[in-house]
Design a protein around this motif. Sequence first.
Motif, PDB file in Angstrom:
ATOM      1  N   ASP A   1       0.820  -1.209   0.000  1.00 35.49           N
ATOM      2  CA  ASP A   1       0.000   0.000   0.000  1.00 35.49           C
ATOM      3  C   ASP A   1       0.855   1.259   0.000  1.00 35.49           C
ATOM      4  O   ASP A   1       1.913   1.287   0.621  1.00 35.49           O
ATOM      5  CB  ASP A   1      -0.889   0.032   1.244  1.00 35.49           C
ATOM      6  N   PRO A   2       0.364   2.317  -0.650  1.00 37.47           N
ATOM      7  CA  PRO A   2       1.105   3.576  -0.633  1.00 37.47           C
ATOM      8  C   PRO A   2       1.007   4.296   0.715  1.00 37.47           C
ATOM      9  O   PRO A   2      -0.019   4.245   1.377  1.00 37.47           O
ATOM     10  CB  PRO A   2       0.444   4.411  -1.735  1.00 37.47           C
ATOM     11  N   LEU A   3       2.102   4.945   1.083  1.00 39.70           N
ATOM     12  CA  LEU A   3       2.135   5.889   2.195  1.00 39.70           C
ATOM     13  C   LEU A   3       2.213   7.276   1.565  1.00 39.70           C
ATOM     14  O   LEU A   3       3.062   7.524   0.709  1.00 39.70           O
ATOM     15  CB  LEU A   3       3.354   5.659   3.086  1.00 39.70           C
ATOM     16  N   ARG A   4       1.314   8.173   1.954  1.00 38.49           N
ATOM     17  CA  ARG A   4       1.241   9.497   1.340  1.00 38.49           C
ATOM     18  C   ARG A   4       1.310  10.577   2.414  1.00 38.49           C
ATOM     19  O   ARG A   4       1.027  10.327   3.577  1.00 38.49           O
ATOM     20  CB  ARG A   4      -0.037   9.624   0.534  1.00 38.49           C
ATOM     21  N   ASP A   5       1.631  11.788   1.990  1.00 38.79           N
ATOM     22  CA  ASP A   5       1.717  12.880   2.957  1.00 38.79           C
ATOM     23  C   ASP A   5       0.367  13.531   3.242  1.00 38.79           C
ATOM     24  O   ASP A   5       0.287  14.460   4.030  1.00 38.79           O
ATOM     25  CB  ASP A   5       2.749  13.924   2.532  1.00 38.79           C
ATOM     26  N   GLY A   6      -0.703  13.033   2.638  1.00 37.98           N
ATOM     27  CA  GLY A   6      -2.042  13.542   2.886  1.00 37.98           C
ATOM     28  C   GLY A   6      -3.086  12.469   2.666  1.00 37.98           C
ATOM     29  O   GLY A   6      -2.781  11.380   2.171  1.00 37.98           O
ATOM     30  N   PRO A   7      -4.343  12.765   3.001  1.00 39.17           N
ATOM     31  CA  PRO A   7      -5.401  11.763   2.886  1.00 39.17           C
ATOM     32  C   PRO A   7      -5.926  11.561   1.463  1.00 39.17           C
ATOM     33  O   PRO A   7      -6.554  10.543   1.181  1.00 39.17           O
ATOM     34  CB  PRO A   7      -6.499  12.300   3.797  1.00 39.17           C
ATOM     35  N   GLU A   8      -5.676  12.495   0.564  1.00 41.10           N
ATOM     36  CA  GLU A   8      -6.189  12.363  -0.806  1.00 41.10           C
ATOM     37  C   GLU A   8      -5.319  11.384  -1.593  1.00 41.10           C
ATOM     38  O   GLU A   8      -4.098  11.331  -1.404  1.00 41.10           O
ATOM     39  CB  GLU A   8      -6.187  13.728  -1.515  1.00 41.10           C
ATOM     40  N   ALA A   9      -5.940  10.645  -2.509  1.00 43.78           N
ATOM     41  CA  ALA A   9      -5.211   9.686  -3.345  1.00 43.78           C
ATOM     42  C   ALA A   9      -4.154  10.374  -4.205  1.00 43.78           C
ATOM     43  O   ALA A   9      -3.184   9.750  -4.624  1.00 43.78           O
ATOM     44  CB  ALA A   9      -6.178   8.898  -4.218  1.00 43.78           C
ATOM     45  N   SER A  10      -4.317  11.657  -4.438  1.00 47.62           N
ATOM     46  CA  SER A  10      -3.365  12.423  -5.244  1.00 47.62           C
ATOM     47  C   SER A  10      -2.227  13.013  -4.416  1.00 47.62           C
ATOM     48  O   SER A  10      -1.320  13.647  -4.964  1.00 47.62           O
ATOM     49  CB  SER A  10      -4.099  13.551  -5.973  1.00 47.62           C
ATOM     50  N   SER A  11      -2.234  12.805  -3.100  1.00 48.21           N
ATOM     51  CA  SER A  11      -1.178  13.336  -2.228  1.00 48.21           C
ATOM     52  C   SER A  11       0.163  12.723  -2.598  1.00 48.21           C
ATOM     53  O   SER A  11       0.240  11.613  -3.145  1.00 48.21           O
ATOM     54  CB  SER A  11      -1.485  13.010  -0.763  1.00 48.21           C
ATOM     55  N   LYS A  12       1.233  13.428  -2.261  1.00 50.11           N
ATOM     56  CA  LYS A  12       2.579  12.986  -2.595  1.00 50.11           C
ATOM     57  C   LYS A  12       2.884  11.615  -1.988  1.00 50.11           C
ATOM     58  O   LYS A  12       2.666  11.383  -0.800  1.00 50.11           O
ATOM     59  CB  LYS A  12       3.602  13.996  -2.096  1.00 50.11           C
ATOM     60  N   LEU A  13       3.389  10.705  -2.823  1.00 51.00           N
ATOM     61  CA  LEU A  13       3.818   9.376  -2.382  1.00 51.00           C
ATOM     62  C   LEU A  13       5.142   9.518  -1.632  1.00 51.00           C
ATOM     63  O   LEU A  13       6.105  10.065  -2.179  1.00 51.00           O
ATOM     64  CB  LEU A  13       3.989   8.445  -3.583  1.00 51.00           C
ATOM     65  N   ILE A  14       5.187   9.039  -0.383  1.00 50.72           N
ATOM     66  CA  ILE A  14       6.428   9.107   0.382  1.00 50.72           C
ATOM     67  C   ILE A  14       7.012   7.720   0.658  1.00 50.72           C
ATOM     68  O   ILE A  14       8.137   7.605   1.110  1.00 50.72           O
ATOM     69  CB  ILE A  14       6.243   9.880   1.702  1.00 50.72           C
ATOM     70  N   GLY A  15       6.227   6.666   0.380  1.00 48.01           N
ATOM     71  CA  GLY A  15       6.733   5.326   0.630  1.00 48.01           C
ATOM     72  C   GLY A  15       5.671   4.275   0.424  1.00 48.01           C
ATOM     73  O   GLY A  15       4.608   4.535  -0.143  1.00 48.01           O
ATOM     74  N   LYS A  16       5.977   3.063   0.897  1.00 50.99           N
ATOM     75  CA  LYS A  16       5.067   1.924   0.771  1.00 50.99           C
ATOM     76  C   LYS A  16       4.953   1.225   2.121  1.00 50.99           C
ATOM     77  O   LYS A  16       5.902   1.199   2.898  1.00 50.99           O
ATOM     78  CB  LYS A  16       5.607   0.907  -0.241  1.00 50.99           C
ATOM     79  N   ALA A  17       3.778   0.649   2.366  1.00 49.22           N
ATOM     80  CA  ALA A  17       3.551  -0.238   3.505  1.00 49.22           C
ATOM     81  C   ALA A  17       3.483  -1.639   2.922  1.00 49.22           C
ATOM     82  O   ALA A  17       2.561  -1.957   2.173  1.00 49.22           O
ATOM     83  CB  ALA A  17       2.259   0.121   4.218  1.00 49.22           C
ATOM     84  N   GLN A  18       4.480  -2.463   3.213  1.00 42.61           N
ATOM     85  CA  GLN A  18       4.564  -3.795   2.625  1.00 42.61           C
ATOM     86  C   GLN A  18       4.592  -4.830   3.740  1.00 42.61           C
ATOM     87  O   GLN A  18       5.431  -4.769   4.630  1.00 42.61           O
ATOM     88  CB  GLN A  18       5.819  -3.913   1.759  1.00 42.61           C
ATOM     89  N   GLY A  19       3.636  -5.765   3.683  1.00 40.29           N
ATOM     90  CA  GLY A  19       3.581  -6.789   4.717  1.00 40.29           C
ATOM     91  C   GLY A  19       2.291  -7.565   4.649  1.00 40.29           C
ATOM     92  O   GLY A  19       1.756  -7.799   3.566  1.00 40.29           O
ATOM     93  N   LEU A  20       1.772  -7.946   5.829  1.00 38.99           N
ATOM     94  CA  LEU A  20       0.536  -8.706   5.849  1.00 38.99           C
ATOM     95  C   LEU A  20      -0.230  -8.459   7.123  1.00 38.99           C
ATOM     96  O   LEU A  20       0.306  -8.014   8.125  1.00 38.99           O
ATOM     97  CB  LEU A  20       0.796 -10.197   5.657  1.00 38.99           C
ATOM     98  N   THR A  21      -1.533  -8.744   7.038  1.00 35.42           N
ATOM     99  CA  THR A  21      -2.397  -8.754   8.211  1.00 35.42           C
ATOM    100  C   THR A  21      -3.109 -10.091   8.237  1.00 35.42           C
ATOM    101  O   THR A  21      -3.336 -10.707   7.192  1.00 35.42           O
ATOM    102  CB  THR A  21      -3.448  -7.619   8.195  1.00 35.42           C
ATOM    103  N   ALA A  22      -3.439 -10.534   9.423  1.00 32.68           N
ATOM    104  CA  ALA A  22      -4.152 -11.804   9.575  1.00 32.68           C
ATOM    105  C   ALA A  22      -5.202 -11.659  10.669  1.00 32.68           C
ATOM    106  O   ALA A  22      -4.949 -11.034  11.701  1.00 32.68           O
ATOM    107  CB  ALA A  22      -3.175 -12.917   9.949  1.00 32.68           C
ATOM    108  N   GLN A  23      -6.374 -12.237  10.420  1.00 34.74           N
ATOM    109  CA  GLN A  23      -7.422 -12.274  11.441  1.00 34.74           C
ATOM    110  C   GLN A  23      -6.857 -13.005  12.651  1.00 34.74           C
ATOM    111  O   GLN A  23      -6.377 -14.129  12.527  1.00 34.74           O
ATOM    112  CB  GLN A  23      -8.653 -12.991  10.903  1.00 34.74           C
TER     113      GLN A  23
END
Length: 135
Positions: free
Chosen positions: A33-55
């Motif tokens: 998932d993208p990490l951005r500097d704001g809540p809008e999808a057009s906000s500047k990309l600053i990084g990625k969240a890479q991993g997993l979640t499990a119930q």
Amino acid sequence: MTHLHFFFHGRFAGPNATAVLVAVPPAVIVLDDPLRDGPEASSKLIGKAQGLTAQASQEGTYLLMVVNFVFKAGKYNGSSLAILGRFVPDVSGTERSIVGGTGKFRMARGYTVGNVYIWTASYFVLELDAYIVHY
């Protein structure tokens, strides 16, 4: 100590999905998932969240989150934070541990505080504050 404020964007559906369900039950979701500097999808990309979640609970939507925040812009470009902890989508102020890091965040420890900014069946945005002690 460093304080970062950013937004974690994820998309569960469509051709540009960034979070994919890979096993049921229990749910296991792989993230890029993208990490951005704001809540809008057009906000500047600053990084990625890479991993997993499990119930991780029989009593509701309580997820174990294991994720790296990989920074790709600015002062922390090339550095990462390793995050581990519980995520509850409908609870504000959820904390997760920072258990390590690389680059400028080598030997990092600390925590993140996350608040749900947007949560729908196909898209989410989490507002995050990270409090990091590092060398």
